[in-house]
Design an enzyme around this catalytic site. Structure first.
Site, PDB file in Angstrom:
ATOM      1  CB  THR A 108      -0.906   0.010   1.239  1.00 38.93           C
ATOM      2  OG1 THR A 108      -1.773  -1.130   1.183  1.00 38.93           O
ATOM      3  CG2 THR A 108      -1.760   1.276   1.288  1.00 38.93           C
TER       4      THR A 108
ATOM      5  CE  LYS B  55       1.603   2.121   4.472  1.00 36.86           C
ATOM      6  NZ  LYS B  55       1.893   0.991   3.583  1.00 36.86           N
TER       7      LYS B  55
ATOM      8  CE  LYS C 268      -5.163  -1.691   2.453  1.00 36.01           C
ATOM      9  NZ  LYS C 268      -3.775  -2.164   2.460  1.00 36.01           N
TER      10      LYS C 268
END
Lengths: 309, 309
Positions: A103, A246, A178
């Site tokens: 990701t 993150k 995502k």
């Protein structure tokens, strides 16, 4: 890639952390000739017994692969593997398919895909959801951006590691999808946490509350799977707070780029940061409730004397 | 109540709105002798064809009942029906069971239950979740507080209108559980809305996004049921924004009483208030996304000239 049967297709897996390792094993189990590489020698040795060949170096792992799968923690790691001296752009054969399951920032995913395409490399951004348990079981949800033809060609590889595999559009769109997933997942977790601290504070039978809420409009994967852990104060990690942070940073950057206010996602980021600040970065995301409990002053008492430091 | 069989048990239903009306019908269908009363004559007439007898007045409806079911919009309405001249305390026979299925302030629910108990009335606070569709189908989720013996005695009545019926503890605990439900439901809806505005703004294939997110950790009743309506801009009401706002006000009051910060629930209340401010109070709660789209300036453009008013 089309000249080889699935049995002998050579897959190089770069990144053998808690996600990459079980993915490499599932690819080997599915019959691919898998080579694994990681910066950590110990990680390479750890997958060797599952039929995964140890990669001698990043470059040889890439050069010997028909399909390169990257599963790395953050944007700079992927940039290094792609643009590095011994990296993808330098060592991959034309026609190779590169599937980035990490990701990372969608804008960088788009840039890297463009650079790779110029070298004849076919690319997919294919971030996953489902955590370590999904990776081990081979049931990851995969959100895929890129050329549809490349998506079709990569089907057998994706199906070896995932269950729900959705083609969502062109390069970078897998990454943005995502991020949408993380906005919804984190926000749902916050909703569950707040409902449960209210139940705790009011002295309710929290198990009965979980049962009642799970039957109606408040039901969610988070309530069902992480609600009981929140109540039991079981913070073992399915997905690290640090990685959630993150992802929420990537959400904030993308939202900023789009001039899009996302107040709920911003609140989630602040509260996860409070968990990390208290030392909970390597706990599971359900530890979000610890920040809510601290807000409710059930964590630490304050000395009311204004002169104490 | 114990002297009568289920077939002839007399149930008085007070409040015949979008929830009370189908509940009265389901009670009649289950074989109870149901009398319905509402301040609105039209509402009483509307249930008469479903085997529900029209109540002549509040007092006679209560006086002729073994079980009184109230389904009213807000705390003051319930207070009026209980304490009013022709109300429950004045007219109910000792031994009657009063089931309040309204969502009201938990502290007032406790007070009213104590007053009723002193008159020999057995009480349950039993707020429901599931909306109009759940009321029509008889599949409501019911969260019940009160004496366990009263809960057992009221079982046949509760099962005639609901499916998942959870005993959660003493008087008032049903109401607090409902507030927990609303915190989780509203927060989950906000999470879904934010994920979808990000998808819209980024130009993603939003149907593919919904499919991908529904398969993993972001999955929820809200995503599955209201996500598609948000994208289709279908704001027909399953549950009114105005009622969601009322419930979030009760949440805020209860949280204040408990000295409990709930930042996510507070944010939800602000955003639902923005929907109501824009005239959306009678839309369904999925209209929350309209406030997020307005935040993202996709609703109205601002004249950048500082001198224009």
């Amino acid at each position: 890639m089309t000249e080889r049967s699935q049995e002998t297709l050579r897959v190089g897996v770069i990144g053998l952390g808690i996600m990459g390792r079980p993915m490499a094993r599932n690819l080997a189990r599915a019959g691919f000739a898998v080579t694994g590489f990681s910066r950590s020698r110990a990680s390479i040795d750890a997958v060797a017994d599952a039929g995964v060949s140890p990669g001698a170096s990043l470059g040889t792992t890439i050069a010997g692969a028909d399909v390169v799968v990257t599963m790395l923690p953050d944007t700079p790691d992927v940039v290094a593997v792609v643009r590095g001296e011994d990296g993808l752009l330098a060592r991959a054969h034309p026609g190779v398919i590169w599937i980035d399951t990490s990701t990372i920032a969608p804008s960088m995913a788009g840039e890297l895909a463009a650079e790779a395409t110029r070298r004849g490399i076919r690319t997919l951004d294919a971030p996953v959801s489902g955590g370590e348990s999904g990776a081990v079981a081979g049931t990851l949800t995969i959100m895929v951006g890129g050329d549809r033809a490349t998506f079709e060609a990569a089907g057998p590889v994706l199906r070896a590691v995932g269950k729900t595999i959705t083609y969502v559009g062109s390069s970078g769109h897998g990454q943005v999808t995502k991020l949408c997933n993380q906005v919804v997942a984190a926000g749902t977790l916050l909703a569950v946490g707040e409902g449960l601290v209210l139940a705790e504070r009011a002295g309710l039978d929290t198990d009965a509350v979980l049962r009642a809420l799970g039957a109606g409009a408040a039901a969610s994967w988070m309530l069902e799977n992480l609600g009981p852990r929140m109540l039991a104060r079981d913070y073992r990690a399915g997905f690290f707070v640090d990685l959630q942070l993150k992802d929420l940073r990537l959400v904030a950057e993308e939202a900023r780029r789009l001039a899009l206010p996302l107040p709920g996602a911003a609140l989630c980021e602040q509260l996860f940061r409070a968990v990390a600040a208290a030392g909970g970065g390597r706990l599971g995301t359900q530890a979000l409730i610890t920040a809510l409990r601290r807000l409710a002053a059930t964590g630490e008492s304050i000395d009311p004397s204004p002169t104490r430091r």
